[in-house]
Motif scaffolding. Sequence first.
Motif, PDB file in Angstrom:
ATOM      1  N   ILE A   1      57.581  88.947  42.090  1.00 41.78           N
ATOM      2  CA  ILE A   1      58.956  88.550  42.430  1.00 41.78           C
ATOM      3  C   ILE A   1      59.858  89.783  42.491  1.00 41.78           C
ATOM      4  CG2 ILE A   1      60.935  87.180  41.687  1.00 41.78           C
ATOM      5  CD1 ILE A   1      59.004  85.213  40.441  1.00 41.78           C
ATOM      6  N   SER A   2      59.640  90.692  41.560  1.00 37.48           N
ATOM      7  CA  SER A   2      60.421  91.931  41.597  1.00 37.48           C
ATOM      8  C   SER A   2      60.109  92.722  42.859  1.00 37.48           C
ATOM      9  CB  SER A   2      60.108  92.771  40.352  1.00 37.48           C
ATOM     10  OG  SER A   2      60.500  92.096  39.174  1.00 37.48           O
ATOM     11  N   GLN A   3      58.839  92.717  43.259  1.00 39.46           N
ATOM     12  CA  GLN A   3      58.480  93.408  44.498  1.00 39.46           C
ATOM     13  C   GLN A   3      59.186  92.771  45.697  1.00 39.46           C
ATOM     14  OE1 GLN A   3      54.218  93.544  44.785  1.00 39.46           O
ATOM     15  NE2 GLN A   3      53.970  94.613  42.843  1.00 39.46           N
ATOM     16  N   VAL A   4      59.256  91.421  45.684  1.00 35.91           N
ATOM     17  CA  VAL A   4      59.988  90.729  46.748  1.00 35.91           C
ATOM     18  C   VAL A   4      61.455  91.126  46.727  1.00 35.91           C
ATOM     19  CG1 VAL A   4      60.738  88.467  47.591  1.00 35.91           C
ATOM     20  CG2 VAL A   4      58.381  88.793  46.833  1.00 35.91           C
ATOM     21  N   GLY A   5      62.021  91.239  45.493  1.00 33.10           N
ATOM     22  CA  GLY A   5      63.420  91.647  45.370  1.00 33.10           C
ATOM     23  C   GLY A   5      63.652  93.040  45.914  1.00 33.10           C
ATOM     24  N   HIS A   6      62.718  93.957  45.639  1.00 38.29           N
ATOM     25  CA  HIS A   6      62.855  95.315  46.163  1.00 38.29           C
ATOM     26  C   HIS A   6      62.714  95.325  47.687  1.00 38.29           C
ATOM     27  CE1 HIS A   6      63.076  96.603  42.123  1.00 38.29           C
ATOM     28  NE2 HIS A   6      61.760  96.601  41.848  1.00 38.29           N
ATOM     29  N   LYS A   7      61.801  94.495  48.204  1.00 33.27           N
ATOM     30  CA  LYS A   7      61.684  94.362  49.663  1.00 33.27           C
ATOM     31  C   LYS A   7      62.979  93.802  50.248  1.00 33.27           C
ATOM     32  CE  LYS A   7      57.280  95.503  50.105  1.00 33.27           C
ATOM     33  NZ  LYS A   7      56.828  96.667  50.891  1.00 33.27           N
ATOM     34  N   PHE A   8      63.619  92.890  49.495  1.00 34.57           N
ATOM     35  CA  PHE A   8      64.892  92.317  49.932  1.00 34.57           C
ATOM     36  C   PHE A   8      65.951  93.413  50.018  1.00 34.57           C
ATOM     37  CE2 PHE A   8      68.986  90.464  48.509  1.00 34.57           C
ATOM     38  CZ  PHE A   8      69.226  89.611  49.567  1.00 34.57           C
ATOM     39  N   ASN A   9      65.982  94.290  48.998  1.00 32.72           N
ATOM     40  CA  ASN A   9      66.938  95.395  49.022  1.00 32.72           C
ATOM     41  C   ASN A   9      66.683  96.305  50.224  1.00 32.72           C
ATOM     42  OD1 ASN A   9      67.974  94.391  46.651  1.00 32.72           O
ATOM     43  ND2 ASN A   9      66.859  95.823  45.332  1.00 32.72           N
ATOM     44  N   ARG A  10      65.372  96.586  50.470  1.00 36.12           N
ATOM     45  CA  ARG A  10      65.036  97.442  51.599  1.00 36.12           C
ATOM     46  C   ARG A  10      65.405  96.767  52.919  1.00 36.12           C
ATOM     47  NH1 ARG A  10      58.990  99.364  51.635  1.00 36.12           N
ATOM     48  NH2 ARG A  10      59.726 100.078  49.577  1.00 36.12           N
ATOM     49  N   MET A  11      65.212  95.444  52.978  1.00 39.09           N
ATOM     50  CA  MET A  11      65.551  94.704  54.191  1.00 39.09           C
ATOM     51  C   MET A  11      67.046  94.772  54.460  1.00 39.09           C
ATOM     52  SD  MET A  11      65.093  90.636  54.906  1.00 39.09           S
ATOM     53  CE  MET A  11      66.405  90.284  53.733  1.00 39.09           C
ATOM     54  N   LEU A  12      67.846  94.667  53.391  1.00 38.83           N
ATOM     55  CA  LEU A  12      69.299  94.759  53.582  1.00 38.83           C
ATOM     56  C   LEU A  12      69.672  96.128  54.142  1.00 38.83           C
ATOM     57  CD1 LEU A  12      70.691  92.980  50.380  1.00 38.83           C
ATOM     58  CD2 LEU A  12      70.641  92.115  52.711  1.00 38.83           C
ATOM     59  N   GLY A  13      69.020  97.175  53.615  1.00 40.77           N
ATOM     60  CA  GLY A  13      69.289  98.505  54.148  1.00 40.77           C
ATOM     61  C   GLY A  13      68.891  98.616  55.613  1.00 40.77           C
ATOM     62  N   GLN A  14      67.725  98.056  55.947  1.00 44.52           N
ATOM     63  CA  GLN A  14      67.270  98.100  57.339  1.00 44.52           C
ATOM     64  C   GLN A  14      68.177  97.280  58.245  1.00 44.52           C
ATOM     65  OE1 GLN A  14      63.198  96.806  57.093  1.00 44.52           O
ATOM     66  NE2 GLN A  14      62.443  98.832  56.482  1.00 44.52           N
ATOM     67  N   ILE A  15      68.695  96.150  57.721  1.00 44.85           N
ATOM     68  CA  ILE A  15      69.612  95.332  58.526  1.00 44.85           C
ATOM     69  C   ILE A  15      70.852  96.133  58.884  1.00 44.85           C
ATOM     70  CG2 ILE A  15      71.177  93.350  58.418  1.00 44.85           C
ATOM     71  CD1 ILE A  15      69.003  91.845  56.911  1.00 44.85           C
ATOM     72  N   SER A  16      71.366  96.856  57.897  1.00 46.61           N
ATOM     73  CA  SER A  16      72.557  97.679  58.170  1.00 46.61           C
ATOM     74  C   SER A  16      72.256  98.711  59.244  1.00 46.61           C
ATOM     75  CB  SER A  16      73.013  98.368  56.877  1.00 46.61           C
ATOM     76  OG  SER A  16      73.354  97.394  55.889  1.00 46.61           O
ATOM     77  N   GLU A  17      71.052  99.344  59.127  1.00 48.53           N
ATOM     78  CA  GLU A  17      70.675 100.331  60.137  1.00 48.53           C
ATOM     79  C   GLU A  17      70.499  99.686  61.506  1.00 48.53           C
ATOM     80  OE1 GLU A  17      67.206 102.262  58.725  1.00 48.53           O
ATOM     81  OE2 GLU A  17      68.202 103.203  57.001  1.00 48.53           O
ATOM     82  N   LEU A  18      69.879  98.474  61.511  1.00 52.35           N
ATOM     83  CA  LEU A  18      69.645  97.789  62.783  1.00 52.35           C
ATOM     84  C   LEU A  18      70.948  97.379  63.448  1.00 52.35           C
ATOM     85  CD1 LEU A  18      66.539  95.565  61.940  1.00 52.35           C
ATOM     86  CD2 LEU A  18      66.627  97.502  63.499  1.00 52.35           C
ATOM     87  N   ILE A  19      71.935  97.018  62.623  1.00 52.05           N
ATOM     88  CA  ILE A  19      73.238  96.643  63.196  1.00 52.05           C
ATOM     89  C   ILE A  19      73.817  97.822  63.976  1.00 52.05           C
ATOM     90  CG2 ILE A  19      75.621  96.075  62.605  1.00 52.05           C
ATOM     91  CD1 ILE A  19      74.535  94.323  60.341  1.00 52.05           C
ATOM     92  N   GLU A  20      73.690  99.003  63.389  1.00 50.06           N
ATOM     93  CA  GLU A  20      74.194 100.186  64.076  1.00 50.06           C
ATOM     94  C   GLU A  20      73.380 100.461  65.339  1.00 50.06           C
ATOM     95  OE1 GLU A  20      76.894 101.917  63.398  1.00 50.06           O
ATOM     96  OE2 GLU A  20      77.308 100.481  61.784  1.00 50.06           O
ATOM     97  N   GLU A  21      72.020 100.283  65.218  1.00 50.45           N
ATOM     98  CA  GLU A  21      71.175 100.512  66.386  1.00 50.45           C
ATOM     99  C   GLU A  21      71.481  99.525  67.502  1.00 50.45           C
ATOM    100  OE1 GLU A  21      67.115 100.454  65.232  1.00 50.45           O
ATOM    101  OE2 GLU A  21      67.273 102.226  63.943  1.00 50.45           O
ATOM    102  N   VAL A  22      71.754  98.262  67.123  1.00 50.77           N
ATOM    103  CA  VAL A  22      72.078  97.249  68.131  1.00 50.77           C
ATOM    104  C   VAL A  22      73.375  97.614  68.846  1.00 50.77           C
ATOM    105  CG1 VAL A  22      72.811  94.849  68.435  1.00 50.77           C
ATOM    106  CG2 VAL A  22      70.797  95.373  67.056  1.00 50.77           C
ATOM    107  N   LYS A  23      74.318  98.118  68.101  1.00 47.06           N
ATOM    108  CA  LYS A  23      75.580  98.525  68.727  1.00 47.06           C
ATOM    109  C   LYS A  23      75.318  99.610  69.771  1.00 47.06           C
ATOM    110  CE  LYS A  23      78.590  97.455  64.799  1.00 47.06           C
ATOM    111  NZ  LYS A  23      79.486  98.034  63.748  1.00 47.06           N
TER     112      LYS A  23
END
Length: 588
Positions: A352-374
Amino acid sequence: MKQLFRKMSLKRRIWVSFVLLTVVCISVTGTYVSVFFSREMKTQATKTSQDTLNKTAQVFDERLRNIVVSVSTLMMGEPFQRTMRDVQASNSKEYYNRLSQMQTPFAQMMLAEQSIDSVLVHTSIGDFYPTESKRSSFHFTDTFINAMILKAPKQWATLWVSGHTDQLFSRGNSVISLIIKPLYEMQLPGVYVIVNIREDYLEELIQAHLQEGSLRQLVVDRSTEQAVFSSEASLPKDNKLLYEQVALSSRGHFEYLSESNDPFLVNYVALGMNPDWVLIGYQSKSKLLEPVQHMRWTILTIMGVCVVLALVMSSMLSELLLKPLSKLRNLMLKVEQNQLDVRFESVFEDEISQVGHKFNRMLGQISELIEEVKVSEQSKRKSEIKALQAQIDPHFLYNTLNTIYWKSEMEEQQDVSGMIVSLSLLFRLGLNNGKEITTLRQELEHVAQYLKLQAMCYPDLFAYEMPAVDEELMNIPVLKIILQPLVENSILHGLQELPHPGVIRIEVAAAEGMLMLTVTDNGSGMDAARVEKMLNGADTERTSYALSNVAARLSLYYGYKAAMKLESEPGVKTSVTLIMPIQEVINE
């Protein structure tokens, strides 16, 4: 059932899973143990019963053999032989003398074999028997014994008669009779030795070898399909199947279903002294397997206790497991409200902690993807603008309008009308109501209008071919204005300096879920390898903006699935093939 399970909460699913796992495991184990013990008990009971039957049959045969030996000893004695000589000579004068002489051998035989109830020697000069036994009023010819003798095969030496009431003597005991022809130097018709054996004695002999349990034994006659002992005459009414089974061999075992549908385990063994007599051992299968039934109830009780424990344990475990999951769920709810700065924290290092860390990484990637989409959207807009600019190229418009003007001056009204209609259609199809995606039908129509206008502007420069396309492909969605830049590139860079008319050919094909659009000309060609390096970014010098623009738009919309394939042989064939995935058909 599947829908109900899907609608359950995770906690409820854990409960159900624990209970199902417990029930399945105990059920499988209990069933296996039950079946295994049932088979084992049945096998052991059959073996034990067969061993008991073999021992009883051996003792029973030994007793009958001793009786036969005792009778043979009687017949070989001198008193019996003198009696037979008188019978041979039909000398009845010595009857009482011989009767007196026979008393001692009779007494000795009955003393040696206490199972013998009475004995009688039937002859033509009279019946000889122990005088202390009182004869009944039945004459021998009227008895059941004589009827058995008359029914017997012609060649017989010994007859065994199943249990019956003694008709020869007044006591009328239940006996089993042994009938033997006399041992004499010659055959004497009508002379028989009848030995009546006490039925209760033989029954006790059989029952003496039975241990405590459900096993029961009886003796049956296969020839008459009746019980040998008169006390056992009440066999099941549907005993035909029973006799059919025991008639198969000298020994064996089988399952027998009584008239009341009660299953029995049956063993049998034929007696050596009389193969028609079969000793049968039977026991109730349900009584034999009663311990297994008790075991099943015990297993059910254990299952119930384990189900309760599973519910308690699953509740505790679900609370322990769902606490970090609930925390992760609350963070996701905040992300739904566009709070992308939240992060999952845990002191554990479990899944579950690993999933949580993946969630944190996903949030970071989402932020990066938002910029890339722009950035990507901006690139798309620029590409669209370039495509539209290419469509309304001033040089193209100048040539087209100039041609229209001179044709009008020359009063070629039909050509003028056609060019105006083509130009109008070209702009309308290119604009496509502001949508970037059009259909293959409209894209082919767009490039056809462009070719038509260019052919009128340069009447002797080229001819074009567009083979018929499968109607099923016409509604496939494609990017707008991807063929016109390729055709324009062929006209401007491939055909302008040719000494002979050129040919432009547009082909459409589909295979393995991919759509292929090919523009081919016979112009001066190009350095295909160098252009491909330029399109892949390896060459910084841009020499073909039309190809770069189309390649960029394909990559933006289709990603790695799309490709542009270049082939060129100057003066013979230069082709550009656009490869893109077939997407959902647009219904016009």
